[in-house]
Each structure stands twice: as structure tokens, then as C-alpha cells.
Write a protein that holds these residues in place. Structure first.
Motif, PDB file in Angstrom:
ATOM      1  N   ILE A 195      62.151  48.160  12.998  1.00  0.00           N
ATOM      2  CA  ILE A 195      63.428  48.270  12.285  1.00  0.00           C
ATOM      3  C   ILE A 195      64.222  46.976  12.286  1.00  0.00           C
ATOM      4  O   ILE A 195      65.321  46.915  11.735  1.00  0.00           O
ATOM      5  CB  ILE A 195      64.288  49.416  12.854  1.00  0.00           C
ATOM      6  N   GLY A 196      63.682  45.920  12.881  1.00  0.00           N
ATOM      7  CA  GLY A 196      64.330  44.617  12.824  1.00  0.00           C
ATOM      8  C   GLY A 196      65.693  44.616  13.476  1.00  0.00           C
ATOM      9  O   GLY A 196      65.937  45.278  14.483  1.00  0.00           O
ATOM     10  N   GLY A 197      66.627  43.903  12.868  1.00  0.00           N
ATOM     11  CA  GLY A 197      67.961  43.758  13.452  1.00  0.00           C
ATOM     12  C   GLY A 197      68.945  44.776  12.953  1.00  0.00           C
ATOM     13  O   GLY A 197      70.130  44.465  12.790  1.00  0.00           O
ATOM     14  N   ASN A 198      68.474  46.005  12.665  1.00  0.00           N
ATOM     15  CA  ASN A 198      69.385  47.029  12.144  1.00  0.00           C
ATOM     16  C   ASN A 198      70.436  47.397  13.184  1.00  0.00           C
ATOM     17  O   ASN A 198      70.164  47.409  14.362  1.00  0.00           O
ATOM     18  CB  ASN A 198      68.590  48.282  11.769  1.00  0.00           C
TER      19      ASN A 198
ATOM     20  N   ASN B 207      66.276  46.831   7.360  1.00  0.00           N
ATOM     21  CA  ASN B 207      65.211  45.879   7.689  1.00  0.00           C
ATOM     22  C   ASN B 207      63.903  46.560   8.079  1.00  0.00           C
ATOM     23  O   ASN B 207      62.983  45.893   8.575  1.00  0.00           O
ATOM     24  CB  ASN B 207      65.667  44.963   8.827  1.00  0.00           C
ATOM     25  N   LEU B 208      63.805  47.863   7.867  1.00  0.00           N
ATOM     26  CA  LEU B 208      62.572  48.582   8.193  1.00  0.00           C
ATOM     27  C   LEU B 208      61.400  47.955   7.438  1.00  0.00           C
ATOM     28  O   LEU B 208      61.430  47.831   6.215  1.00  0.00           O
ATOM     29  CB  LEU B 208      62.714  50.052   7.808  1.00  0.00           C
ATOM     30  N   ALA B 209      60.362  47.566   8.172  1.00  0.00           N
ATOM     31  CA  ALA B 209      59.267  46.822   7.538  1.00  0.00           C
ATOM     32  C   ALA B 209      57.960  47.037   8.276  1.00  0.00           C
ATOM     33  O   ALA B 209      57.923  47.389   9.459  1.00  0.00           O
ATOM     34  CB  ALA B 209      59.597  45.327   7.507  1.00  0.00           C
ATOM     35  N   TYR B 210      56.876  46.797   7.547  1.00  0.00           N
ATOM     36  CA  TYR B 210      55.557  46.742   8.160  1.00  0.00           C
ATOM     37  C   TYR B 210      55.511  45.597   9.177  1.00  0.00           C
ATOM     38  O   TYR B 210      56.201  44.580   9.016  1.00  0.00           O
ATOM     39  CB  TYR B 210      54.499  46.448   7.100  1.00  0.00           C
ATOM     40  N   PRO B 211      54.659  45.704  10.195  1.00  0.00           N
ATOM     41  CA  PRO B 211      54.436  44.561  11.088  1.00  0.00           C
ATOM     42  C   PRO B 211      53.682  43.459  10.353  1.00  0.00           C
ATOM     43  O   PRO B 211      53.069  43.689   9.301  1.00  0.00           O
ATOM     44  CB  PRO B 211      53.593  45.156  12.216  1.00  0.00           C
TER      45      PRO B 211
ATOM     46  N   PRO C  66      62.612  57.967  14.841  1.00  0.00           N
ATOM     47  CA  PRO C  66      62.281  58.135  16.258  1.00  0.00           C
ATOM     48  C   PRO C  66      62.326  56.813  17.020  1.00  0.00           C
ATOM     49  O   PRO C  66      62.190  55.729  16.445  1.00  0.00           O
ATOM     50  CB  PRO C  66      60.867  58.715  16.220  1.00  0.00           C
ATOM     51  N   THR C  67      62.502  56.921  18.326  1.00  0.00           N
ATOM     52  CA  THR C  67      62.566  55.735  19.186  1.00  0.00           C
ATOM     53  C   THR C  67      61.317  54.877  19.054  1.00  0.00           C
ATOM     54  O   THR C  67      61.383  53.643  19.128  1.00  0.00           O
ATOM     55  CB  THR C  67      62.753  56.164  20.651  1.00  0.00           C
ATOM     56  N   ALA C  68      60.173  55.515  18.838  1.00  0.00           N
ATOM     57  CA  ALA C  68      58.914  54.771  18.709  1.00  0.00           C
ATOM     58  C   ALA C  68      58.917  53.828  17.518  1.00  0.00           C
ATOM     59  O   ALA C  68      58.077  52.929  17.425  1.00  0.00           O
ATOM     60  CB  ALA C  68      57.750  55.749  18.596  1.00  0.00           C
ATOM     61  N   CYS C  69      59.870  54.007  16.615  1.00  0.00           N
ATOM     62  CA  CYS C  69      59.956  53.166  15.419  1.00  0.00           C
ATOM     63  C   CYS C  69      60.701  51.858  15.686  1.00  0.00           C
ATOM     64  O   CYS C  69      60.735  50.972  14.826  1.00  0.00           O
ATOM     65  CB  CYS C  69      60.651  53.951  14.303  1.00  0.00           C
ATOM     66  N   SER C  70      61.277  51.708  16.859  1.00  0.00           N
ATOM     67  CA  SER C  70      62.128  50.550  17.163  1.00  0.00           C
ATOM     68  C   SER C  70      61.489  49.197  16.853  1.00  0.00           C
ATOM     69  O   SER C  70      62.166  48.295  16.347  1.00  0.00           O
ATOM     70  CB  SER C  70      62.560  50.593  18.632  1.00  0.00           C
ATOM     71  N   PRO C  71      60.191  48.993  17.126  1.00  0.00           N
ATOM     72  CA  PRO C  71      59.609  47.674  16.833  1.00  0.00           C
ATOM     73  C   PRO C  71      59.606  47.308  15.353  1.00  0.00           C
ATOM     74  O   PRO C  71      59.385  46.140  15.013  1.00  0.00           O
ATOM     75  CB  PRO C  71      58.172  47.808  17.363  1.00  0.00           C
TER      76      PRO C  71
END
Length: 484
Positions: free
Chosen positions: A481-484, A205-209, A474-479
Motif C-alpha cells: 500500500i506504499g505511503g498511504n 498507492n496500492l500497487a503490485y510489487p 487486511p494487515t497482510a496487504c501492508s507491503p
């Protein structure tokens, strides 16, 4: 510098049984659906798609399509976006879109991406970056000369290459840098042929905001007469071809793709604008350029020239195959038009009615915007009346991946300055052909979908090795990655 190309293997996404979706290679007949009725002329469609006066001096990008999200609403959203991007900033020498980060400031070979708000370094020597007339310091609009899809350059009537630039807004920049997707291991399959993290399995679910926007622009080198004509938005720019020295030139804007993500459109909205003098319709090549002067990419005196065909070291003879991206108008691939095969998707009753509505809405909003600009010279630079929306495509209900039957709008959208040679598609891909024919989340093997971030082809530019050595983003990517 290397000669860069923007290309990606095109495939088409088809709906399969039980509503499931899969990725398949696109054979010549893959856009056909059996058992559909013979296409008829669409019912009468009217459009009163109007612009709003407030758009002319507002720098606020819209974040969602207004109203009931009709075809007209989508065209309004993109024209409002375009006008917001060309508003001046606090620096009178820069427009809003000129403050965005170019791809070469993110995808570097080593080090870290250029911080937001700073000018990225180039391979040009510093003495070529002195301010030019008008006060603007030249920016490397790019060394990219090859078009997406065809992997070929466009040569204008003066024998100059057309150059391309890719930029992103701060929302897209923050996502790319927070997830370290400028490094090969982190980008994984987002870069074709690359290894790295298995994003398909780990981060599907990795996606642009929702506020992310990408731009791609096309620029032609102008002589003094073209600059003085007032027909173009002109900037002093730096161009570089392969390893040759940088040239400081006047660049005229000939095209702009705007790709916007909103909460209702996770597959993004893909619109394209052109200079009105780029090229005539193929069905009416005797038409005079609407702004006077000459066509940018069509020579009426060259009666023996083959249109929309690349020939090395030769100016291209360009015409528009599908005006307003209407798939049911113009020449079909291999001559297989609606008379030959009325069952193909572009020829079905419902599709043709939608295409007719899209065409009318595009024409109506263009007329409305251009009239407002001309009537209100104190609100905005009048040069923007010399540009027009030529195509806009999205998916119904925000469907991803963007398979064919879910697509809406200009199903054959193409920009004559950016997709010159693939207006009718490429081998093994038939009508209709548009942005989604390549920007489709196709994974490395058949049946695999990339995460939604894979709709973007910016990651083709990844150069830096390494990153994500622990096998995770990285942790900073959490916002993102959606519901992975």
C-alpha cells in the motif's frame, strides 16, 4: 461456464497545464497538439541490438532493465524475459510459464483461491483430464474467447475460435491474495462498476510489487498436420465455449503479452510476441508466410474479404496495420495521417525519430535471437525461433498515470491474435492506440485515478462478494500500500 470477455473502456491520458495530469474521455482529436512543427522524415537511425547467448538456457527472469535503459535495453529485457519463461522446469512436461496461476484459480465465486503450486479446479469432468500424448495433463487454457477492446472473438481460417489465457507469477499472486482483491468489497473500483472500499481515497498507492509479472496468451486449435509441422509450441489443452462440454484439443501458441513491473518502471513494461505466421503486413499482403505453410489468420485467396473486421461465424481476414507498433506507418484512423494532420503526436519529429529507433531495435533483436536459437539447438527448443517481438511500450522515467506524451516505444503496439479489430483504436480513440489506451488507471469518474494496481484489468474477473467488512484492506496487504 460463461463466455468470458476481456474488455475495458478506453480513454487517453493527456498532460495538462503545470505538468498536472488528468483523465479525460478521448475525443477523436484528443491526441493532437497544437503549435508543433510539421513532421519531417526522421534522421538516420541505426541499431545493433543484440541478444546474449546465456538467455537461451536461463530460467531466471530479469528484475530490472539493464544498462542506460535505452530502447534497445527495453527490447533486450523483454526477449530475455520471454526466453526465461519458456525454459523447462523440474517437471520436463511443464515450462516455467505453465506453472503460473491462471486467473480462474484466483477469481472464484466462493471459497478461497487455489494455493500457489496447485492446479486449480475447472468445470471439466475429471475423465477429460487424463494425460495426453507427450505426458502433459491438459489444463483449461480458458473459456475466454472475446478480445479486449472489441469484445469480439477471433475466428481462424478453419472456423475455430481462438482462446485466451491469463496467468500471474507468484509475486503478483501473493499481492492479490494478501490484499484479498479477489473479493468485491476489497477490490472496490479496481473492478469497473463495483462499489466496496474507496481505494482511490484510502489506498492511492496500492500497487503490485516490483517483481510482479502478468501473462496473457492466445491459442489456436491445431489439426494433426499443423501439430506435425513443428511450427508451433503445442500443448494438449481443454477448451470450453459457454456451457458446452469441454473439448480436449491440441493448442498452438499464437501470441503472448508479457507485462513486467520493475523498480524503474512502475507503470510496467508492456511487450507482445507473436507467431511469425500469424498475418502479413497490410502494406504487403502478397508476402509469403516466413515459416512456410499458410498464414494463421489471412487467406490470400479471399480477394474480396474485408481485413481486420469482425463478421459473425466467419473466419477473420487479418493483416498487421502498424508493423513493430510504428504509429507513423500504416493506415491512420479515418485516413487522418501525417499528410492530413502533421501536428498530431505520432507525426512530430521527435516522436517519429523515436518510433524509427524502436522499429530498428525490435527488428535487430528478433534477428539476433532467432539466429542464436537456430545456431544452438542443444540449448533451447528450436520452435522459439518461430516467434517474434512485435511491440513494446513503457513510460519515460516510470511516469504514472501513463499519459500519452510520456509513452515510449511501440506507440501503436498491437498483437494480431489479441487486438485484431482494434489495431487502429476504437470509436473516440485515435492514433496512436496501444496497451496504455485502456490500461491507464482511469477511475470511475473523470479526473479520478485508480491506484497503480488499476493498471491491471485482472480485477474485471472478480466474482466473489464480500470481504474487508471493516472497511479496510487486511494487515497482510501492508507491503503493497506504499505511503498511504
Amino acid at each position: 461456464m460463461r463466455e468470458k470477455a476481456l474488455s475495458h473502456k478506453p480513454i487517453t491520458l493527456l498532460a495538462v497545464a503545470a505538468g498536472a495530469m488528468s483523465l479525460v474521455a478521448c475525443p477523436a482529436n484528443s491526441l493532437l497538439e497544437s503549435g508543433q512543427p510539421v513532421a519531417k522524415a526522421p534522421a538516420s537511425v541505426t541499431s545493433e541490438c543484440a541478444a546474449d547467448l546465456s538467455w537461451l538456457n536461463s530460467s531466471t527472469l530479469p528484475t530490472e532493465v539493464p544498462g542506460n535503459k535505452t530502447i534497445c535495453n527495453l527490447e533486450q529485457f523483454m526477449w530475455q524475459s520471454m526466453l526465461a519463461l519458456v525454459q523447462p522446469t523440474s517437471d520436463p512436461n511443464l515450462l516455467q510459464f505453465e506453472t503460473w496461476m491462471p486467473s480462474y484459480g484466483i477469481f472464484i465465486k466462493d471459497g478461497t483461491p487455489t494455493p500457489w503450486g496447485q492446479e486449480p479446479p475447472t468445470s471439466c469432468t475429471t475423465n477429460t483430464k487424463s494425460p495426453a500424448a507427450g505426458g502433459k495433463t491438459p489444463r483449461l487454457y480458458t473459456d475466454i474467447v472475446k478480445q479486449a477492446g472489441s469484445d469480439q472473438p477471433l475466428i481462424d481460417l478453419n472456423g475455430e475460435l481462438v482462446y485466451y489465457s491469463m496467468t500471474v507469477n507468484q509475486s503478483a499472486y501473493s499481492m492479490i491474495t494478501s490484499c484479498q482483491l479477489y473479493q468485491a468489497n476489497c477490490a472496490g473500483p479496481l473492478k469497473p462498476g463495483n462499489k466496496g472500499i474507496d481505494l482511490i481515497t484510502k489506498y492511492p498507492n496500492l500497487a503490485y510489487p516490483d517483481t510482479a509479472v502478468e501473462l496473457k496468451t492466445s491459442w489456436m486449435v491445431l489439426d494433426a498436420a499443423a501439430v506435425a509441422s513443428g511450427r508451433y509450441y503445442v500443448v494438449p489443452g481443454l477448451i470450453q465455449f459457454k456451457d458446452s462440454p469441454c473439448r480436449q484439443v491440441s493448442l498452438g501458441l499464437t501470441g503472448m503479452h508479457i507485462v513486467s513491473k520493475t523498480p524503474s518502471f512502475p507503470a510496467m513494461i508492456w511487450a507482445t510476441f507473436e507467431h511469425r505466421n500469424n498475418a502479413p503486413d497490410c502494406s504487403n499482403t502478397s508476402a509469403a508466410p516466413p515459416l512456410g505453410g499458410a498464414w494463421n489468420f489471412y487467406n490470400p485467396a479471399c480477394t474480396g474479404c474485408t481485413t481486420n473486421t469482425y463478421q459473425p461465424a466467419t473466419p477473420a481476414q487479418v493483416c498487421r496495420m502498424h508493423p513493430q507498433g510504428d504509429s507513423a506507418v500504416g493506415t491512420f484512423p479515418g485516413g487522418v495521417d501525417c499528410n492530413v494532420d502533421p501536428n498530431q503526436f505520432a507525426c512530430q519529429d521527435k516522436t517519429r525519430t523515436m518510433l524509427a529507433e524502436s522499429t530498428l531495435a525490435i527488428n535487430a533483436i528478433n534477428i539476433s535471437v532467432q539466429a542464436l536459437i537456430k545456431a544452438n539447438p542443444g540449448r533451447i527448443n528450436g520452435v522459439w525461433a518461430n516467434y517474434e517481438l512485435v511491440g513494446n511500450v513503457w513510460t519515460t522515467n516510470g511516469v504514472t498515470p501513463p499519459y500519452l506524451q510520456a509513452q515510449q516505444g511501440s506507440l501503436s503496439a498491437a498483437n494480431t491474435s489479441m487486438e485484431t479489430f482494434v489495431q487502429n483504436g476504437v470509436p473516440a480513440v485515435s492514433n496512436p492506440y496501444n496497451c496504455f489506451s485502456c490500461h491507464n488507471m482511469a477511475g470511475p469518474t473523470e479526473g479520478q485515478n485508480l491506484p497503480p494496481a488499476g493498471l491491471s484489468h485482472l480485477f474485471d474477473e472478480v466474482q466473489m462478494p464480500g470481504g474487508c467488512t471493516n472497511g479496510a484492506l487486511p494487515t497482510a496487504c501492508s507491503p503493497y500500500i506504499g505511503g498511504n
